[in-house]
Design an enzyme around this catalytic site. Structure first.
Site, mmCIF file in Angstrom:
data_model
loop_
_atom_site.group_PDB
_atom_site.id
_atom_site.type_symbol
_atom_site.label_atom_id
_atom_site.label_comp_id
_atom_site.label_asym_id
_atom_site.label_seq_id
_atom_site.Cartn_x
_atom_site.Cartn_y
_atom_site.Cartn_z
ATOM 1 N N GLY A 12 -1.641 -95.695 28.102
ATOM 2 C CA GLY A 12 -2.055 -96.868 27.338
ATOM 3 C C GLY A 12 -0.960 -97.916 27.286
ATOM 4 N N ASP A 138 2.082 -94.424 18.852
ATOM 5 C CA ASP A 138 1.925 -93.253 17.983
ATOM 6 C C ASP A 138 3.257 -92.670 17.517
ATOM 7 O OD1 ASP A 138 -0.833 -93.394 18.215
ATOM 8 O OD2 ASP A 138 -0.893 -92.060 19.950
ATOM 9 N N ARG A 173 -14.915 -103.395 -3.705
ATOM 10 C CA ARG A 173 -15.302 -102.401 -2.700
ATOM 11 C C ARG A 173 -14.163 -101.429 -2.403
ATOM 12 N NH1 ARG A 173 -17.910 -106.755 1.533
ATOM 13 N NH2 ARG A 173 -20.062 -106.668 0.810
ATOM 14 N N MET A 180 -5.061 -96.241 14.682
ATOM 15 C CA MET A 180 -4.870 -95.351 15.825
ATOM 16 C C MET A 180 -3.924 -94.210 15.464
ATOM 17 S SD MET A 180 -4.885 -97.758 19.211
ATOM 18 C CE MET A 180 -6.473 -98.306 19.862
ATOM 19 N N GLY A 181 -4.088 -93.097 16.158
ATOM 20 C CA GLY A 181 -3.296 -91.898 15.914
ATOM 21 C C GLY A 181 -4.200 -90.690 15.951
#
Length: 358
Positions: A12, A138, A173, A180-181
């Site tokens: 990536g 990550d 709310r 990501m991870g």
């Protein structure tokens, strides 16, 4: 005597790849002058397999410090398939070795994450001169305290959390932000703390939905009309944590969900009555240019790799440990993932802040 250095980026993309390429190239030209030639390999290991490469010129490395992505292109070529001969009848490992020799390389710099490093180690074991450089948002490469790309992604993920605060407060709310991870929760942990999330869920700590609901209801009783839940995409509840990957997928398919995030949002709304929305920043987290921190880190890593080339120190990957750049043997880090340990200081910080960890 000429020294030919190959460079590829695999897996990536992330901010800092071009900055690292630039750091390595400029340092090589500075240290070795006209005796060095740099070969750019397109699209990662796929380019090495298929012989897709070009001789690069010094001017190509100017003006790319702040540019996101990678000027070499990248592609995912799974490590588990490297020794599998597919329908094209190509022996990938032999093809990479052959093209390495045809390019007359003295060494190859491999910029990438865990999968990239496993293949880099494979090539080193096959006798090629390899140097790895640790890239991933990550931050999960074993043996280094930080990877380039991580801090840039934290900045982006934090901004995503920042921006949902106002809409969450305006509409009373619960906002569930998926970051990501898949295996490691570093990005969600750091961005969650930086963004003021009320609940942070990471893959290393299986969650109980009851704990999340209790945290939201406690905030409501204190007069806080909204909650922010930062969720790493790879989180699992306690039941899923005991399952194999295929079993988890089957369970989710049966429930009609695709991610743990969507289940959490649905359960949270059903069990508490609070209106809940999901926000997924997705690939924005790995897009755009690198932060100043990552520009510096990438330059440190790239220039150190150039030093290793000059010293002919191969079979290693660059690392940052205790604020010092060094190297680890590829054989020591390949196939290992750096997860958030249960006693990590940042978990203690989160808990002392009253953040629910699920």
């Amino acid at each position: 005597m000429k020294k030919r250095v190959g460079i590829l980026t695999s897996g990536g993309d992330c901010p800092g790849l071009n900055a690292t390429i630039r750091g390595a190239a400029k340092a090589l030209y500075q240290r070795l002058g006209s005796t060095v030639e740099i070969i750019g390999i397109s699209n990662g290991y796929a380019g090495l397999i298929h012989g897709d490469w070009r001789m690069m010129q010094p001017q190509e490395f100017s003006g790319i410090l702040t540019v996101g992505g990678t000027i070499l292109g990248t592609k995912r070529t799974p490590f588990k398939l490297m020794r599998v001969i597919g329908p094209d009848d190509v022996d990938k490992v032999e093809a990479m070795k052959r093209n390495y020799k045809e390019m007359k390389l003295d060494c190859l710099l491999c910029l990438g994450g865990n999968g990239t490093h496993k293949t880099a180690n494979l090539l080193a074991e096959e006798g090629l001169n390899i140097i790895g450089l640790p890239k991933t948002i990550d931050n999960d490469i074993f043996g280094t305290d930080v990877t380039f790309g991580f801090h840039s992604a934290v900045d982006i993920a934090t901004e995503a959390i920042d921006r949902v605060h106002t809409t969450a407060g305006s509409h009373s709310r619960c906002m569930v932000v998926e970051l990501m991870g898949n295996k490691a929760g570093w990005l969600t942990l750091y961005a969650g703390i930086a963004g003021g999330a009320d609940i942070i869920l990471i893959p290393e700590l299986p969650y109980a939905i009851e704990n999340i609901c209790t945290a939201v209801e406690k905030r409501a009783k204190e007069g806080k009309t909204f909650s922010i839940v930062a969720v790493a995409e790879g989180v699992m509840d306690a039941e899923e944590a005991r399952m194999k990957k295929k079993e988890r997928a089957a369970r989710r398919a049966q429930e009609g969900i695709t991610t743990a995030t969507s289940r959490i949002a649905r359960q949270l709304e059903d069990m508490t009555g609070f209106e809940t929305r999901v926000c997924v920043p997705g690939h924005m987290q790995r897009g755009g240019g690198p932060s100043p921190y990552d520009r510096v880190l990438a330059t440190q890593f790239g220039t150190y790799a150039a030093k290793m080339v000059e010293n002919e120190t191969y079979g290693v990957t660059v690392a940052m440990r205790n604020n010092h750049v060094s190297v680890n043997p590829l054989s020591d880090i390949a196939g290992k993932t750096r997860l958030v340990p249960e006693d990590h200081g940042m978990l203690g910080v989160a808990r002392r802040m009253g953040i629910c960890m699920g």
